[in-house]
Design a protein around this motif. Structure first.
Motif, short mmCIF file in Angstrom:
data_model
loop_
_atom_site.label_atom_id
_atom_site.label_comp_id
_atom_site.label_asym_id
_atom_site.label_seq_id
_atom_site.Cartn_x
_atom_site.Cartn_y
_atom_site.Cartn_z
N ILE A 1 -8.44 -8.74 -9.28
CA ILE A 1 -7.77 -7.93 -8.25
C ILE A 1 -8.08 -8.43 -6.86
CG2 ILE A 1 -7.67 -5.85 -9.64
CD1 ILE A 1 -10.10 -4.92 -7.87
N THR B 1 -6.35 -2.16 -5.02
CA THR B 1 -6.80 -1.01 -5.81
C THR B 1 -6.01 -0.95 -7.11
OG1 THR B 1 -6.79 0.05 -3.66
CG2 THR B 1 -7.36 1.43 -5.55
N ILE B 2 -6.73 -0.86 -8.20
CA ILE B 2 -6.06 -0.87 -9.51
C ILE B 2 -5.27 0.43 -9.69
CG2 ILE B 2 -6.44 -0.96 -12.00
CD1 ILE B 2 -9.01 -2.52 -11.37
N SER C 1 -4.95 -2.64 -0.42
CA SER C 1 -5.84 -1.54 -0.04
C SER C 1 -6.18 -1.56 1.45
CB SER C 1 -7.12 -1.62 -0.86
OG SER C 1 -7.80 -2.81 -0.51
N ALA D 1 -1.93 -3.48 -9.10
CA ALA D 1 -2.98 -3.13 -8.14
C ALA D 1 -2.36 -3.17 -6.76
CB ALA D 1 -4.14 -4.11 -8.24
N LYS D 2 -2.70 -2.16 -5.98
CA LYS D 2 -2.00 -2.02 -4.70
C LYS D 2 -2.87 -2.48 -3.54
CE LYS D 2 1.37 0.81 -3.19
NZ LYS D 2 2.45 -0.07 -3.57
N ASN E 1 -0.77 -6.85 -2.66
CA ASN E 1 -0.44 -6.30 -3.98
C ASN E 1 -0.67 -7.34 -5.06
OD1 ASN E 1 0.39 -3.90 -2.96
ND2 ASN E 1 2.59 -4.40 -2.99
#
Ligand code: FMN
Ligand code: FMN
Ligand code: FMN
Ligand code: RBF
Ligand code: SF4
Ligand code: SF4
Ligand code: SF4
Ligand code: SF4
Ligand code: FES
Lengths: 333, 220, 443, 190, 312, 195, 152
Positions: C36, C45-46, C64, C61-62, C70
């Motif tokens: 990630i 962030t997962i 953060s 995963a976004k 991403n």
């Protein structure tokens, strides 16, 4: 996987140049000079060079082994250069024991005291040479006559160097043009047919060495270029002012140790500045000091001293003359 | 501190020249021969002992704040006495040592020792200390002088053991610095208490010499 | 007329073994491991859980934070594991393991191969799309691209530079991309120009890729404002500061960003990824990777799904040679040596280089002989030998004063040193320590 | 011409430190950094000049006049020691800021051999006042030159791999020796 | 009295007095009152200038001791309690007693127990290695074996054991200055109480991996099995992240925990041998002493390691 | 140290005054004491040099000394005539030369009444040890070559300059200066010095 | 040629009030721990106090700090403190002897010329105070070790 992979930080690619290749490059470049000096000074040149090389290597080996307790560093070839250059800087009739002392001083005091290759602030061969000059002024300043003295060693017929004749003559108020009659022609000087240290006479061979080293990228042109340029300009101005008192620039280039010093001794990596501008300044300094000592000092020749003195300035040069940094110009802008 | 210790520490552990690096000017300037160095050392010792004695005698009467000028006067007095006496009785030596005799005053040692020791201790300790420091200084100068004389003119205390000249560089300035440098290196090793290293260094030098001689024999 | 940067640089043997190999699609592996943190900045962030079913191109995963990106699934299948798994550095990093089941792509993605030239988006929309697609710089630094495109207030971009230099020896992925996807890449460039609102773009390409220069010059005639510029071959011309200098004669000031001289630099791979993201809605989940090395039997260029194990790439290129000494992710000058080959391909993996045993060890380290060769080759005008020795002696104040932070870690100095001094090793240490000091001072 | 000879002689040929062996303690002690060495040079020049002028006057108008030249040592040392202090006091009084700035820049110098030596030599050489002053300045410059070169060398050597036993003062002396050797090249210039 | 003598007296007295006044003024202006006790304290200090006390040099520490109201926060690790008592006596202040400490190496992953899985070929410097990757063994936490701690120790109290590839602390020489602790990028070294009769027990491992992983990479790793935790009656052992840690303030040296450790990760130092036990991992501290006595070569070796030249 | 004197201004000045007085007084007396010996030592040195370079004499040459201006402006040569029973047997001349390698060199040249050289002593020089200092008798017997020569037929120039003086190896300058000083003594003596 | 060279000293905050901090400078160079310190009259063994007026962070008494002073300011101080007065003395001397004044007189006058010089310095005292200002930084861990190294 049976074999283990190697992990290391980048880069993973290494250039082909090593200390060894560089040093042997210099040695190769010195060989023509050796040949010429053997032609002119015969067995004397041979004995002196061999003694210097062997004793320099021996001392380097013994000191690394017994005092520094490091791995022997003989194979890198730097001791050979030191030995060769020491030999090239003394007359070919120097007794063996003096040469051995010179090699001991060069290697022992000039190099290994500081930790060996790369750590010495002064050029070791010159430390040895100047030490001998100061310690044994008589044998260090009796110069065998080229060709005539070929088959003689300690008992060689001696004569004066062109610079010695000039210095003595000018002091006694003689005109340079008159003195030039006692001195071989410029062409002869270039070939090396004159009295002097066994390696400094062979102008043509030295230039050949220079070309080789430039081609092989062992050195760059900056140091020799600036030294020779400065000497030409400085002596040129003096000569134009009063040709009766000062010799012409070409004479100054071809006589004494200027070529040997500029090409092989001032370029010693360890004791020369790091940045290009620093190297140019270093060269100018050597040029000026050489001429000043030649013209006004007690010694007829000043290259060795000039290089040693400028060696002492190298840390200051390195400190205040930095390479041009990328992005420096528009700082804060 | 025992009297003996006070006396001996000036020889190696707190040797003014080799360990404290003080009084270096006369050390370098007067050691062209062993005898000159020795004489200079003795002159210094005299001033040192005498001034230490006097200083520790009068220290209670001198207010702290004028201690330094008072000491300077006392020391300078003794130096002048030495100067005059030498001029009268050993004029040749005086000429050789020259400028360095008056400089004894500044010789950091004396001022320093007077400050550091004499003003705090009794007369006996002070004089022992002065004697120790002075003789240590004299020893250093004699050793340095002897080495320089040996290498520089092939003689020791004036007795020539080779014909012809030695290595002139050792008589001149460069040799003085270089020899002193190596001597200080050795003293530092000794002072670090690293006896093994000292032995190693010495045996290293010996081995080098031996191998070299062997090599010479071999090549013959 | 060939341009180049003024100072320093080296010219290691080029060894572009795979230059003639057409880019092949590598078959989809059985599982992928997707870390990630594949970019500079905060890890993403997962947003999936174990046993979730995911599609190719789906966000897993976004981003953060401002500097983050991403992460998309590169395959379709089931998330089998979310755990800290050692990456190429041996340290454990959070990763998502996905078991491949088929290859079902996210609906939004346009899978056609037709080149789509026209676009009609505003600058903001483009930047947002690029951000969503998780695009990071593919030139090696993996810096989130949308950040670079958001020009800070008060500054103005004048010129977009597309970095097709590929100055690293061996690597050919950018080269092949320019040849095979030249038009798409140029469309991507146009998109980037629009995003930055600049009128001009230059694609810089070193002269050892003459075919690419010719090809792109021809194509560029159809694109307003894009010029192709050939460059003399010299490492590290691909470094953005050097490239900017070579193309515009401007020097990015010490401590400054390219934008302070009005430029933004993007890699050709990035430009292509931008094209795919904007025109085809395809997020960054695969990239071109060169697999090469002198003893590799089939040096190749592959399109690879992120998360594929390096082992599989090597297999596809003919297997691991017996005399392997080092496996490097990236090129020989800046790449990272892998401690084992069972690590995933990430967004930043531009090549896998296998170096035979004989060439993988450094020479014996000796004292610096002050030859000043390192000073001569340093493109930043630093004194590497000095930086190393002050760092070695923990004189970090001095390290800072000698401007260690300017070092671009190109490795020219270590490459050239005849004493085999680990210059860059120590310079990196110095940078890290000085970085800490600077940060603690700000705090 | 006399002045040129005095100047070149004192700076290069008979450099105080490298040929005359004066002021060795600060030469070894205060030569670790180039900046300090430069500062030291300025301060030494000032002190030497003032000390030389004062001692010259004392020699001529007191000692010789009363025939007590033999008191040279004692008077000179007292005068010099107090002079240096006096300057500092005045400086501190007139500008504490300047005093602080100097203090952080330089270690305080009080007397050393070189100052006394120059005063005595100037008298011994039978120079007149102006020549004595020029001599003092040239000597100070020579001192500074040696000190600055030397501090540069020492700073560089801090980064070299000097063998353990030679580190610090011993290597400094060897360097000084080689420097003295190099300076012999100036022999005969004046 | 002759003229000369009179002139002498007059000049000297005049110059003397003038000089004296100036010098006096100078002394008054410049002399910062220096507490003579500073000198006394300094004399008592080891003068190693190691910085272990947190001050740049021994003299500064001495000044601080004199200035401070009490010596609670001042401690010279080199001189230890005894020295602090002396200092306290000089200053007539109370010294807080601190348990003497020693550095311990919390990694036992010798070559034998922890196989190499790759070769490191970068600069010989632990921090550089750690920056690059986790090291040439499978254990991400363990000692890298490049001896940065040895280089950092100013007291020659450490050397690298060539057989194990791990640093060894020579107990007698260690002054607990903490230089090595700060030098180690992996936080392997800890200062622990020396313990009664120099006996101490600690977990020589900092591997925070799960048991299986840890065990796979190193035969003597702590696997977090909690056996020792259960065994300890004094709550001295806590396990966190699959790693046991023995709190030396609570540990009473009962030696119950060590035998239960399935991987021999707990080291007992300077205890008389227990007969019934199978031989353990060689006790490094003891080994060090033994070797230090019998075989000075090792010390030389350590020195060589210490030498920047030797390492290149 | 109970009875340490306090640092009041009065005490201080007093203490210093006392120290200065004691020191000055004692020095004064020591000076008086050594004054005689110092002068004697100087004289003895001079006489010894004179004795070396002229034949035996009965007078006190120091007392009979007279000065003669030399060719160098402002500098005079000191002539010490040696009489043996009122007969001039020789003259010791303190001469100098500035042509030396460093600083002025001073010689004591002993000339017989006919101008031939009896013997020479070096009084003062600062030539380089090992080179120029060979001119002094203690270092080498180089200077013997002058003894018994008469400058009328012994040209006081080094061979290099066409004279008869064999220079010290590698120290031609010092040799030249030496010869120059001798020549100065000879010329001055012949022109004005004979008495 | 780095133009931002500074001289740095480690010190301890001794006194503080609203607009200035007094920092005691820990002994210059290596003197504090030198074995010959008492015998040495070359470098000072005294503590120096320095007043600092521009600062940002909060400091507390007893805190170790680094005091920075730009090198060019150091040279300026040197110039004003030593070089300029020396030049004045020398020039006065040359002028007076050139004008044929008696040596004693010219010597005294040359020395006397220092008086007005110092008077001027005294008058511009406050301006100097502004010029020669120090800056101060918190001592961070690494620096601490570096300053230790200086002592070794
Ligand atoms: C020494 C060095 C060499 C580089 N070489 C290349 C290169 O050959 N090609 C490239 O695209 N980027 C290269 N880069 C990366 C560029 O500096 C820059 O980060 C990149 O072109 C920016 O584009 P991106 O954000 O799209 O990756 C190099 C960087 C450095 C420091
Ligand atoms: C903290 C930070 C902030 C950055 N901000 C910007 C930015 O605002 N604009 C920009 O164009 N690039 C920005 N960059 C990207 C760098 O300029 C550069 O392109 C990137 O680090 C990769 O370059 P390289 O591959 O040559 O190293 C930033 C980089 C960093 C580390
Ligand atoms: C350091 C040094 C000291 C010298 N000292 C003397 C000296 O005392 N006397 C002298 O005549 N020449 C001295 N010379 C040598 C002269 O400079 C000059 O070379 C020499 O006198 C002329 O050479 P020649 O005598 O062999 O013809 C010295 C040279 C050097 C470098
Ligand atoms: C271009 C070049 C020139 C060199 N010149 C010298 C020299 O003049 N004298 C010498 O002793 N060594 C010389 N060396 C050898 C080596 O650098 C030298 O011994 C080091 O100074 C030893 O540390 C030279 C080496 C190179 C590569
Ligand atoms: S110092 Fe940095 S920028 Fe310079 S050559 Fe080395 S790695 Fe490249
Ligand atoms: S290239 Fe290597 S040897 Fe040459 S100066 Fe740089 S570090 Fe030193
Ligand atoms: S082993 Fe560690 S704690 Fe002990 S003395 Fe050495 S560096 Fe200090
Ligand atoms: S304990 Fe730490 S510093 Fe020491 S060798 Fe191991 S990893 Fe390196
Ligand atoms: S002895 Fe000369 S300065 Fe110290």
């Amino acid at each position: 996987m049976s074999k283990l992979l190697t992990v290391a930080p980048s880069p993973h690619n290494y250039g082909k140049e090593t200390i060894k290749t560089l040093m042997y490059g210099v040695i190769i470049a010195l060989i023509p000079t050796l040949a010429v000096s053997i032609y002119f000074f015969g067995i004397g040149a041979l004995i002196v060079t061999a003694t210097a090389i062997v004793s320099a290597m021996l001392f380097e080996y013994l000191i690394t082994k017994f005092l520094l307790k490091k791995e022997p560093t003989l194979s890198d070839g730097s001791a050979i250069i030191t030995g060769m250059l020491l030999a090239f800087n003394v007359p070919s009739n120097l007794p063996v024991w003096i040469i051995i002392i010179g090699a001991l001083v060069a290697i022992g005091i000039g190099k290994m005291t500081f930790g060996g290759l790369g750590n010495n602030p002064f050029n070791p061969a010159l430390v040895g040479r100047v030490f001998l000059l100061v310690s044994f002024p008589v044998p260090m300043t009796s110069w065998p006559t080229p060709i005539t003295a070929r088959m003689q060693y300690l008992d060689a017929v001696t004569g004066a160097t062109p610079l010695g004749i000039l210095k003595e003559g000018v002091k006694n108020g003689e005109k340079v043009s008159a003195l030039m009659d006692q001195i071989p022609s410029h062409m002869q000087l270039f070939i090396g047919n004159m009295g002097g240290s066994l390696g400094e006479v062979a102008g043509a061979a030295l230039v050949l060495g220079l070309i080789y080293m430039l081609y092989k990228k062992v050195i760059t042109w900056h140091i020799p270029g600036s030294i020779l340029g400065t000497i030409v300009i400085f002596t040129g101005i003096l000569w134009l002012i009063n040709p009766d008192k000062y010799a012409d620039p070409l004479f100054h280039l071809l006589t004494g140790g200027v070529l040997l010093g500029a090409i092989f001794m001032a370029t010693d990596y360890v004791s020369s500045p790091m940045s290009v501008r620093g190297q140019l300044l270093f060269g100018v300094g050597i040029g000026v000091l050489t001429v000043v000592i030649r013209i006004a000092g007690a010694y007829p020749e000043g290259v060795s001293f000039a290089i040693l003195i400028m060696n002492a300035f190298v840390p200051l040069i390195n400190m205040y003359i930095k390479p041009k940094r990328f992005g420096e110009v528009i700082k804060n802008g | 501190m025992s009297k003996l210790k006070i006396f001996t520490k000036g020889f190696i552990k707190e040797n003014a020249v080799f360990a404290l690096f003080l009084g270096l000017c006369p050390t370098l300037g007067t050691t062209t021969s062993a005898i000159n160095g020795f004489a200079m050392g003795l002159a210094t010792t005299f001033v040192l002992v005498m001034s230490n004695i006097v200083v520790s005698m009068v220290k209670n009467f001198i207010p702290d704040k004028v201690r330094i000028p008072a000491f300077i006067v006392i020391i300078a007095t003794f130096v002048t006495i030495v100067e005059l006496t030498m001029q009268a009785f050993v004029p040749d030596l005086f000429e050789v040592l020259g400028l360095f005799i008056p400089l004894i005053v500044v010789n950091c040692i004396i001022l320093g020792r007077a400050e550091a020791f004499a003003s705090k201790n009794n007369v006996l300790d002070s004089s022992i200390d002065g004697l120790g420091m002075g003789l240590g200084f004299a020893m250093a100068l004699t050793i340095l002088g002897a080495i320089r004389e040996m290498l520089g003119s092939g003689a020791i205390f004036g007795f020539k053991f080779i014909t012809g000249d030695g290595m002139l560089a050792f008589v001149l300035a460069p040799g003085a610095f270089i020899v002193l440098g190596y001597l200080i290196a050795i003293t530092q090793l000794i002072n670090k208490g690293d006896k093994k290293t000292v032995l190693e260094v010495l045996s290293g030098v010996w081995k080098i010499a031996r191998s070299f001689l062997k090599f010479l024999n071999f090549s013959k | 007329m060939l341009k180049t940067f003024a100072k320093g640089g080296v010219h290691p043997p080029e060894n572009k073994l795979s230059a003639g190999q057409i880019i092949e699609q590598l078959s989809i592996p059985k599982t992928v491991t997707i870390p990630i943190s594949q970019h500079i900045g905060a890890p993403a962030t997962i947003i999936v859980n174990k046993n979730d079913q995911v599609k190719t191109g789906q966000v897993i995963a976004k981003s953060s934070g401002f500097v983050s990106a991403n992460i998309h699934s590169s395959v379709s299948g089931k998330v089998t594991k979310i755990d800290a798994i050692p990456d190429s550095s041996g340290y454990r990093k959070q990763s998502i393991v996905i078991q491949v089941e088929g290859d079902e792509w996210d609906e939004k993605i346009d899978k056609s191969t037709q080149v789509k030239r026209d676009f009609n988006l505003s600058s903001e929309e483009i930047i947002q799309k690029i951000g969503e697609a998780g695009i990071v710089g593919l030139g090696g630094a993996t810096f989130p691209s949308q950040v670079k495109l958001s020009v800070p207030k008060g500054m103005k971009a004048e010129l977009l530079i597309i970095n097709g230099v590929e100055c690293e020896p061996y690597l050919t992925s950018d080269h092949r991309l320019m040849l095979e996807k030249g038009e798409e890449m140029l469309v991507g460039t146009k998109i980037l120009m629009k995003a930055l609102q600049v009128e001009k773009a230059i694609v810089g390409i070193e002269n050892n890729k003459k075919d690419a220069i010719e090809h792109l010059t021809k194509l560029a005639k159809n694109f307003d404002g894009i010029a192709i510029q050939g460059l003399k071959v010299k490492y590290p011309q691909g470094g953005e500061k050097q490239l900017i200098k070579a193309l515009t004669k401007r020097e990015v000031p010490s401590g400054g960003l390219p934008i302070s001289v009005g430029t933004v630099v993007h890699n050709v791979g990035t430009a292509y990824a931008v094209y795919e993201a904007v025109q085809k809605n395809k997020p960054l989940f695969e990239r071109v990777v060169t697999v090469t090395g002198k003893s590799v039997s089939k040096p190749s260029n592959f399109i690879v799904r992120i998360g594929t194990s390096v082992n599989e790439l090597i297999e596809a290129a003919g297997g691991l040679p017996d005399d392997t000494g080092k496996i490097i992710s990236g090129g020989p000058m800046m790449g990272k040596a892998l401690s084992n080959a069972d690590v995933p391909v990430t967004k930043g993996t531009s090549g896998i280089l296998i170096i035979p045993e004989g060439e993988s060890r450094r020479g014996k380290i000796m004292d610096c002989i002050r030859c000043s060769k390192c000073v001569g080759v340093c493109p930043m005008g630093l004194e590497p030998f000095l930086l190393m020795s002050v760092t070695e002696r923990s004189m970090y104040d001095r390290t800072e004063k000698e401007r260690v932070m300017d070092c671009i870690e190109c490795g020219s100095c270590s490459y050239t040193c005849p004493s085999f001094r680990p210059l860059l090793d120590y310079i990196r240490l110095g940078k890290a320590e000085v970085g800490k000091i600077i940060r603690s001072r700000k705090a | 011409m006399d002045y040129v000879i005095i100047i070149i002689g004192a700076i290069f040929v008979n450099n105080v430190v490298l040929a005359k062996f004066l002021g060795i303690c600060p030469f070894i002690g205060v030569s670790k950094k180039v900046e300090t060495a430069i500062g030291m040079t300025g301060a030494v020049t000032f002190v030497m000049v003032i000390a030389t002028i004062v001692t010259y006057l004392i020699q001529k108008y007191v000692l010789v006049k009363f025939g007590i030249e033999y008191m040279q040592t004692i008077t000179f040392i007292l005068v010099i020691a107090s002079l240096v202090q006096l300057v500092e006091i005045i400086l501190k009084k007139v500008s504490p800021a300047l005093f602080q700035a100097l203090g952080i820049f330089l270690p305080l110098i009080t007397t050393n051999c070189a100052v006394l030596g120059v005063a005595i030599l100037a008298v011994g050489n039978k120079y007149d006042l102006l020549k004595s002053t020029v001599f003092a300045i040239a000597t100070a410059v020579g001192f500074g030159l040696a000190l600055i070169i030397f501090s540069g060398l020492r700073e560089q050597m801090d980064l070299a791999n000097i063998p353990k036993g030679m580190k610090g003062v011993p290597i400094a002396f060897v360097v000084a020796g080689i420097l003295a050797l190099a300076f012999m090249g100036f022999t005969g210039l004046a | 009295m002759s003229d000369i003598v009179i002139y002498t007296i007059i000049t000297v007295s005049a110059i003397g007095v003038v000089a004296a006044i100036i010098l006096y003024l100078a002394a008054q202006k410049f002399k910062v009152y220096e507490d003579p006790r500073i000198d006394k304290v300094e004399e008592a200090l080891p003068l190693a200038n190691c910085g272990g006390c947190g001050y740049p040099g021994c003299r500064n520490f001495a000044e601080e001791c004199v200035k401070a109201d009490n010596l609670d926060l001042l401690f010279c690790p080199v001189g230890g309690n005894e020295l602090m008592k002396t200092v306290a006596a000089i200053l007539e202040k109370d010294a807080v007693e601190k348990a003497p400490q020693v550095a311990v190496i919390r990694c036992s992953g010798s070559f034998e127990h922890r196989p190499k899985i790759n070769n490191y070929d970068g600069a010989s410097n632990c921090t550089i290695n750690a920056q690059l990757y986790s090291g040439d063994t499978g254990c991400e936490y363990g000692c890298l074996g490049l001896g940065e701690c040895v280089d950092a120790c100013t007291f020659d109290a450490m050397y690298m054991d060539e057989q194990t590839g791990l640093p060894v602390v020579i107990e007698d020489k260690c002054t607990s200055c903490g230089d090595c602790v700060r030098a180690c990028p992996k936080d392997i070294i800890e200062l622990r109480n020396k313990g009664k009769k120099d006996r101490r027990i600690f977990v020589s491992c900092i591997n925070a991996d799960k048991g299986g992983v840890a065990k796979k990479n190193c035969a003597v790793a702590c696997i977090g099995c909690t056996k020792c935790e259960k065994e300890c009656k004094y709550d001295a052992i806590v396990i966190e992240n699959f790693l046991a840690y023995i709190d030396f303030n609570k540990c009473v040296l009962c030696r119950k925990c060590a035998p239960v450790c399935p991987t021999n990760a707990i080291l007992e130092i300077n205890f008389p041998p227990k007969k019934e036990r199978v031989p353990k991992v060689e006790d490094k501290g003891v080994l060090a002493e033994k070797q230090a006595d019998e075989n000075t070569n090792l010390i030389e070796l350590a020195k060589k390691n210490n030498d920047p030249e030797a390492k290149g | 140290m109970a009875s340490k004197t306090e640092s009041t201004l009065r005490n201080m000045v007093l203490a210093l005054l006392i120290v200065a007085l004691v020191s000055a007084t004692s020095l004064g007396y020591i000076y008086e004491l050594t004054k005689g010996p110092i002068e004697q030592a100087k004289l003895a040195k001079k006489l010894a040099a004179i004795q070396q370079v002229v034949p035996e004499f009965t007078n006190n040459p120091n007392a009979d000394m007279y000065k003669v201006p030399s060719d160098v402006e402002g500098d005079t040569l000191e002539m010490y005539p040696a009489y043996n029973n009122d007969k001039l047997v020789g003259t010791a001349i303190k001469t100098f030369s500035d042509k030396g390698f460093s600083k002025r060199i001073y010689l004591m040249v002993g000339l017989l009444p006919d101008g031939s050289i009896k013997n020479i002593q070096v009084l003062e020089h600062a030539e380089t040890p090992g080179l120029g200092d060979k001119m002094s008798k203690t270092k080498s017997d180089w200077s013997e070559q002058f003894n018994g020569k008469n400058p009328t037929d012994f040209s006081l120039k080094v061979t290099k300059d066409g004279g008869k003086v064999n220079a010290i190896t590698a120290a031609t300058i010092s040799s030249r200066a030496y010869a120059d000083a001798v020549e100065r003594a000879y010329k001055t003596f012949m022109e004005h010095g004979k008495k | 040629m780095s133009n931002n060279k500074t001289i740095e000293h480690t010190g301890i905050v001794k006194k503080m009030d609203n607009n200035s901090i007094i920092v005691g400078i820990i002994k210059n160079s290596g003197c504090a721990s030198c074995q010959a310190k008492e015998s040495c009259n070359v470098s000072d063994v005294e503590e120096k106090e320095i007043e600092i007026r521009n600062f940002e962070n909060d400091f507390s008494i007893g805190e170790q700090v680094k005091v920075y002073f730009s090198e060019s300011l150091g040279f300026r101080a040197l110039f004003l403190g030593y070089v300029l007065p020396f030049l004045i003395v020398f020039i006065v001397l040359i002028v007076l002897t050139g004008a044929g004044a008696d040596e004693g007189l010219s010597g005294l006058l040359a020395l006397g010329s220092l008086a007005p010089y110092y008077l001027i310095i005294f008058i511009v005292k406050n301006k100097l105070k502004k010029t020669f200002s120090f800056s101060i930084k918190k001592l961070i861990h690494r620096d601490l070790f570096e300053s230790i190294e200086q002592y070794n």
